[in-house]
Design a protein around this motif. Structure first.
Motif, mmCIF file in Angstrom:
data_model
loop_
_atom_site.group_PDB
_atom_site.id
_atom_site.type_symbol
_atom_site.label_atom_id
_atom_site.label_comp_id
_atom_site.label_asym_id
_atom_site.label_seq_id
_atom_site.Cartn_x
_atom_site.Cartn_y
_atom_site.Cartn_z
ATOM 1 N N LEU A 150 39.077 33.723 35.531
ATOM 2 C CA LEU A 150 39.242 35.128 35.166
ATOM 3 C C LEU A 150 40.144 35.847 36.174
ATOM 4 C CD1 LEU A 150 35.502 35.692 34.285
ATOM 5 C CD2 LEU A 150 37.358 36.107 32.666
ATOM 6 N N ALA A 151 39.906 35.601 37.452
ATOM 7 C CA ALA A 151 40.703 36.253 38.489
ATOM 8 C C ALA A 151 42.162 35.791 38.435
ATOM 9 C CB ALA A 151 40.107 35.962 39.863
ATOM 10 N N HIS A 152 42.367 34.509 38.168
ATOM 11 C CA HIS A 152 43.733 33.989 38.086
ATOM 12 C C HIS A 152 44.480 34.654 36.937
ATOM 13 C CE1 HIS A 152 47.011 31.196 37.162
ATOM 14 N NE2 HIS A 152 46.921 30.780 38.407
ATOM 15 N N LEU A 153 43.847 34.757 35.787
ATOM 16 C CA LEU A 153 44.501 35.390 34.647
ATOM 17 C C LEU A 153 44.833 36.848 34.951
ATOM 18 C CD1 LEU A 153 42.383 33.871 31.739
ATOM 19 C CD2 LEU A 153 44.825 33.517 32.098
ATOM 20 N N ARG A 154 43.883 37.557 35.536
ATOM 21 C CA ARG A 154 44.138 38.976 35.830
ATOM 22 C C ARG A 154 45.288 39.128 36.824
ATOM 23 N NH1 ARG A 154 45.963 42.746 35.491
ATOM 24 N NH2 ARG A 154 45.283 44.905 35.693
ATOM 25 N N ARG A 155 45.365 38.210 37.766
ATOM 26 C CA ARG A 155 46.364 38.303 38.822
ATOM 27 C C ARG A 155 47.755 37.921 38.327
ATOM 28 N NH1 ARG A 155 43.247 35.744 42.163
ATOM 29 N NH2 ARG A 155 44.288 33.737 41.908
ATOM 30 N N GLU A 180 24.704 37.239 31.008
ATOM 31 C CA GLU A 180 24.722 38.324 31.991
ATOM 32 C C GLU A 180 25.401 37.869 33.281
ATOM 33 O OE1 GLU A 180 20.955 41.168 31.002
ATOM 34 O OE2 GLU A 180 20.488 39.239 31.940
ATOM 35 N N ARG A 181 25.178 36.629 33.663
ATOM 36 C CA ARG A 181 25.834 36.095 34.862
ATOM 37 C C ARG A 181 27.345 35.988 34.623
ATOM 38 N NH1 ARG A 181 23.379 30.683 36.948
ATOM 39 N NH2 ARG A 181 24.323 31.392 38.923
ATOM 40 N N PHE A 182 27.739 35.570 33.430
ATOM 41 C CA PHE A 182 29.161 35.477 33.119
ATOM 42 C C PHE A 182 29.787 36.874 33.098
ATOM 43 C CE2 PHE A 182 33.058 34.792 30.887
ATOM 44 C CZ PHE A 182 33.403 33.459 31.128
ATOM 45 N N ARG A 183 29.054 37.824 32.526
ATOM 46 C CA ARG A 183 29.540 39.201 32.462
ATOM 47 C C ARG A 183 29.798 39.741 33.879
ATOM 48 N NH1 ARG A 183 32.161 42.727 29.400
ATOM 49 N NH2 ARG A 183 33.271 42.840 31.378
ATOM 50 N N ALA A 184 28.937 39.405 34.823
ATOM 51 C CA ALA A 184 29.118 39.844 36.204
ATOM 52 C C ALA A 184 30.400 39.257 36.794
ATOM 53 C CB ALA A 184 27.912 39.439 37.044
ATOM 54 N N ARG A 185 30.718 37.990 36.436
ATOM 55 C CA ARG A 185 31.974 37.405 36.904
ATOM 56 C C ARG A 185 33.172 38.125 36.296
ATOM 57 N NH1 ARG A 185 27.402 34.848 38.466
ATOM 58 N NH2 ARG A 185 27.822 33.158 39.937
ATOM 59 N N MET A 186 33.066 38.503 35.049
ATOM 60 C CA MET A 186 34.151 39.259 34.421
ATOM 61 C C MET A 186 34.396 40.571 35.162
ATOM 62 S SD MET A 186 33.417 38.669 30.319
ATOM 63 C CE MET A 186 34.851 39.633 29.802
ATOM 64 N N ASP A 187 33.323 41.288 35.449
ATOM 65 C CA ASP A 187 33.449 42.574 36.145
ATOM 66 C C ASP A 187 34.095 42.395 37.512
ATOM 67 O OD1 ASP A 187 32.181 43.572 33.936
ATOM 68 O OD2 ASP A 187 30.275 43.963 34.937
ATOM 69 N N ALA A 226 36.091 40.154 38.493
ATOM 70 C CA ALA A 226 37.470 39.664 38.426
ATOM 71 C C ALA A 226 38.429 40.681 37.819
ATOM 72 C CB ALA A 226 37.509 38.374 37.623
ATOM 73 N N GLY A 227 37.956 41.901 37.557
ATOM 74 C CA GLY A 227 38.843 42.927 37.014
ATOM 75 C C GLY A 227 38.847 43.014 35.506
ATOM 76 N N TRP A 228 37.812 42.452 34.864
ATOM 77 C CA TRP A 228 37.718 42.460 33.402
ATOM 78 C C TRP A 228 36.650 43.440 32.906
ATOM 79 C CZ3 TRP A 228 39.605 38.271 29.910
ATOM 80 C CH2 TRP A 228 40.545 37.439 30.529
ATOM 81 N N ARG A 229 36.329 44.442 33.684
ATOM 82 C CA ARG A 229 35.222 45.337 33.334
ATOM 83 C C ARG A 229 35.408 45.999 31.975
ATOM 84 N NH1 ARG A 229 30.981 47.578 35.815
ATOM 85 N NH2 ARG A 229 31.517 46.519 37.765
ATOM 86 N N ASP A 230 36.655 46.300 31.599
ATOM 87 C CA ASP A 230 36.914 46.988 30.339
ATOM 88 C C ASP A 230 37.079 46.043 29.161
ATOM 89 O OD1 ASP A 230 36.851 49.439 31.632
ATOM 90 O OD2 ASP A 230 39.002 49.439 32.036
ATOM 91 N N LYS A 231 36.902 44.738 29.391
ATOM 92 C CA LYS A 231 37.032 43.744 28.324
ATOM 93 C C LYS A 231 35.647 43.248 27.914
ATOM 94 C CE LYS A 231 41.576 43.521 29.059
ATOM 95 N NZ LYS A 231 42.576 44.038 28.103
ATOM 96 N N PRO A 232 35.375 43.140 26.616
ATOM 97 C CA PRO A 232 34.063 42.638 26.200
ATOM 98 C C PRO A 232 33.952 41.127 26.320
ATOM 99 C CG PRO A 232 35.402 43.152 24.275
ATOM 100 C CD PRO A 232 36.192 43.595 25.476
ATOM 101 N N ALA A 233 32.733 40.654 26.509
ATOM 102 C CA ALA A 233 32.431 39.231 26.406
ATOM 103 C C ALA A 233 32.080 38.932 24.955
ATOM 104 C CB ALA A 233 31.262 38.864 27.316
ATOM 105 N N ARG A 291 29.906 46.305 25.869
ATOM 106 C CA ARG A 291 30.359 45.267 26.808
ATOM 107 C C ARG A 291 30.279 43.860 26.226
ATOM 108 N NH1 ARG A 291 30.755 46.050 32.040
ATOM 109 N NH2 ARG A 291 29.226 44.541 32.765
ATOM 110 N N TYR A 292 29.756 43.765 25.012
ATOM 111 C CA TYR A 292 29.644 42.475 24.354
ATOM 112 C C TYR A 292 30.051 42.611 22.891
ATOM 113 C CZ TYR A 292 26.641 41.372 28.378
ATOM 114 O OH TYR A 292 26.140 41.195 29.646
ATOM 115 N N VAL A 293 30.604 41.547 22.343
ATOM 116 C CA VAL A 293 30.887 41.426 20.915
ATOM 117 C C VAL A 293 30.026 40.294 20.379
ATOM 118 C CG1 VAL A 293 32.635 40.711 19.226
ATOM 119 C CG2 VAL A 293 33.225 42.366 21.005
#
Length: 621
Positions: free
Chosen positions: A223-228, A271-278, A280-287, A317-319
């Protein structure tokens, strides 16, 4: 006020300053920023009030394909493509031939983390470059960490089957029995019958040997690599992330049910995956979270209770993300005939209802049917019925009587889009004596909608009328009802499941034997238009639009003095969209779009509009 709303209002203010908003009922002119896109083109999506929406509050429909099952194979080292050039070729074809606006992009854990604790940045860089090819073609993307049967490394070199997903080290960490599915006619039976697959899946969900921790750490780095490495504009086109494909417990604990497993095991993982998204800069993207894959199986003995029933309200935050395959049709035993009008209305109604109860949007991220083999003859009707069910919860015979019962238009990604179909060279389970070249080269599947011809040009393997569809990609307000009669073929027979009723003779005459779609919506006051994807079978010169906003044959380019116009889709692939401008709020509108008429006379257009207006007034409260 949230950031998407602030951004939308700033865009409106800017549009007013530039003179691009309607004044006294005059439709907006097209304002073209340096990128060449229209002022309202903004690929970012969020979840609002149970729907996918954009920065202008328009309802968004994501339609497209899975890219691709090639990721399951070793020949391109867990990537969908051998090169970025191939990715660009595929993306352009998917847009122009397949009519898609979104892809579910498969990633491999095995290749992302080939050694425990070491993420392969070269793999992530190559995957990111291939994702960029789709984003740059104007397609939205949601990546998916894919797995089937847990891992290829569970299977013997001479096995009938193979898997994908977990790396070798994760399999070596467990003490699993020699794999065997017994008498299995379909590869999916391994999920519940192969003890190696069952025990390895169980270990993943219970974090035995720390394998789930390792997966989540790799996911966070991905996730971090993609955002970066995506530009801000490219990252806007990332719709979200699918954490885990087709989850299943493998084996339930004593007394545990599928529903309890979802609540106590699967949801905490999300929920653990969602925390990784947040982080890594994906807070505004749904899981895009999937329930137990068997929650909506259409074979009673296969269905297991689920659907994330105990997860509460998921949005924004989820779909709610699910798959659907007609196992009855695929079996060749439980469904002898072909699919018919409304075949999957109830199955997809269940998806709509579950998402509504969870207060979020829904996406059917996989659906499809084999295109070769004993049951391939069912594919034209099965796929038509599935697309019909995505468009509306009603069968065609009932639609005109009560279109307001259609429900939301569902997003969906067909399985699959693989340009290497029939051209693979896959050593199954690494066995040089089992080289797979035909079909999808994976467990004898054959579902790709595309292939390359002898000149290396992408061509469709299915009827273009079925795949390249009219659909509302952005609705400026709330969708009341939508239907599309694609007139796709089953062999030489034209399938017409939703003919225009005889009570509308002028509309019926106008449509004739052509394709048509009809959208009913209630406006929300945004200056951004409602958009419908125009298939290649709807060239502007042959397209007729009958709407309360205006009636026109061969609609002009958007930005002229009519509220009905045509513009290119983003990405420069040659695909087009119809734009309908209704800057009012709370008003019911209708638009019929058809390619059935050649130079229709003005009196026919006027009569058809009068009929549709009277009909819409009756059916929309």
């Amino acid at each position: 006020m949230d950031m998407p709303t602030i951004r939308a209002r700033l865009l409106v203010v800017l549009a007013v300053l530039l003179g691009s908003l309607p004044v006294a009922g005059v439709p907006p002119a097209a304002a073209a920023p340096p990128s060449g896109s229209l002022w309202f083109d903004d690929p970012a999506v969020t979840v609002h009030d149970g729907r996918l929406t954009d920065a202008h509050g328009r309802e968004i429909v994501l339609r497209g394909y899975n890219v691709s099952g090639e990721t399951k194979l070793a020949e391109n080292k867990g990537l969908p493509f051998a090169s970025v050039a191939d990715a660009r070729t595929s993306a352009a074809a998917l847009r122009a031939l397949g009519g898609g606006n979104t892809v579910r992009f498969l990633l491999s854990w095995a290749y992302a983390e080939p050694e425990r604790g070491r993420v392969d940045t070269a793999y992530l860089a190559a995957a990111t470059d291939q994702i960029k090819a789709f984003l740059d073609a104007g397609l939205r993307v949601y990546p998916d960490f894919h797995q089937d049967l847990h891992s290829r490394y569970l299977f013997d070199a001479d096995s009938w089957y193979t898997g994908d997903g977990a790396p070798r080290w994760a399999v070596d960490a467990g003490d699993y029995p020699d794999e065997s599915c017994g008498i299995c006619l379909f590869w999916g039976q391994n999920i519940t019958q192969n003890e190696a697959v069952k025990r390895a899946s169980y270990d993943f969900w219970h974090n035995a040997h720390g394998v789930q921790d390792a997966f989540l750490a790799t996911a966070g780095k991905t996730l971090a690599h993609l955002r970066r490495h995506l530009s801000d504009d490219q990252f806007e086109g990332i719709a979200g992330f699918d954490p885990y494909n087709e989850p299943h417990a493998g084996t339930y604990d004593s007394g545990q049910t599928s529903r309890a497993w979802e609540k106590d095991v699967l949801w905490p993982f999300y929920e653990r995956f969602r925390a990784r998204m947040d982080a890594a800069g994906w807070r505004d993207k749904p899981a895009f979270v999937e329930p137990n894959l068997f929650w909506n199986a259409n074979l009673d003995f296969q269905r297991q209770e689920g659907g994330l029933l105990d997860a509460g309200e998921l949005g924004p935050r989820y779909v709610f993300n699910t798959h659907f395959y007609d196992q009855k049709a695929i079996s060749g035993v439980f469904m002898w005939g072909k699919a018919a009008d409304g075949q999957y209305a109830n199955d997809f109604r269940t998806v709509r209802d579950r998402a509504a109860a969870a207060r979020t949007a829904a996406v059917v991220s996989e659906f499809g049917h084999p295109l070769a083999g004993a049951v391939a003859d069912k594919a034209p009707t099965v796929l038509k019925a599935m697309y019909q069910a995505l468009d509306s919860r009603l069968k065609g015979a009932d639609w005109w009587n009560d279109p307001a019962a259609s429900g939301p238009v569902l997003s969906g990604s067909q399985w699959q889009w693989d340009i290497y179909h029939g051209r693979h060279r896959e050593l199954m389970n690494g066995n040089p004596d089992k080289v797979r070249t035909e079909g999808d080269a994976w467990n004898d599947e054959d579902l790709s909608a595309v292939r390359l011809d002898d000149s290396g040009r992408p061509v469709l393997r299915q009827d273009a009328r079925l795949l390249d569809r009219l659909y509302p990609s952005a609705t400026a307000g709330t969708t009341v009802g939508f239907t599309y009669e694609d007139r796709s073929r089953d062999g030489s027979a034209t399938l017409t499941w939703n003919p225009v009723p005889r009570s509308l003779p002028h509309v019926r005459q106008l449509v004739g034997s052509g394709q048509y779609g009809l959208l009913l919506w209630r406006s929300n006051g945004t200056a951004a238009p409602t958009e419908l994807h125009l298939p290649a079978s709807f060239p502007a010169a042959s397209t007729t639009v009958v709407s309360d906003l205006g009636t026109v044959h061969a609609p002009p380019a958007y930005g002229s003095t009519t509220p009905v116009g045509v513009a290119p889709e983003p990405g420069g692939t040659g695909s087009r969209r119809l734009l309908l401008t209704a800057p009012d709020a709370g008003v019911a509108h209708f638009a019929l779009v058809t390619n059935g008429a050649t130079a229709p006379p003005a009196d026919l257009l006027a009569a058809a509009r009068s009929e549709l207006a009277a009909w819409a007034a009756r059916v929309v409260s």
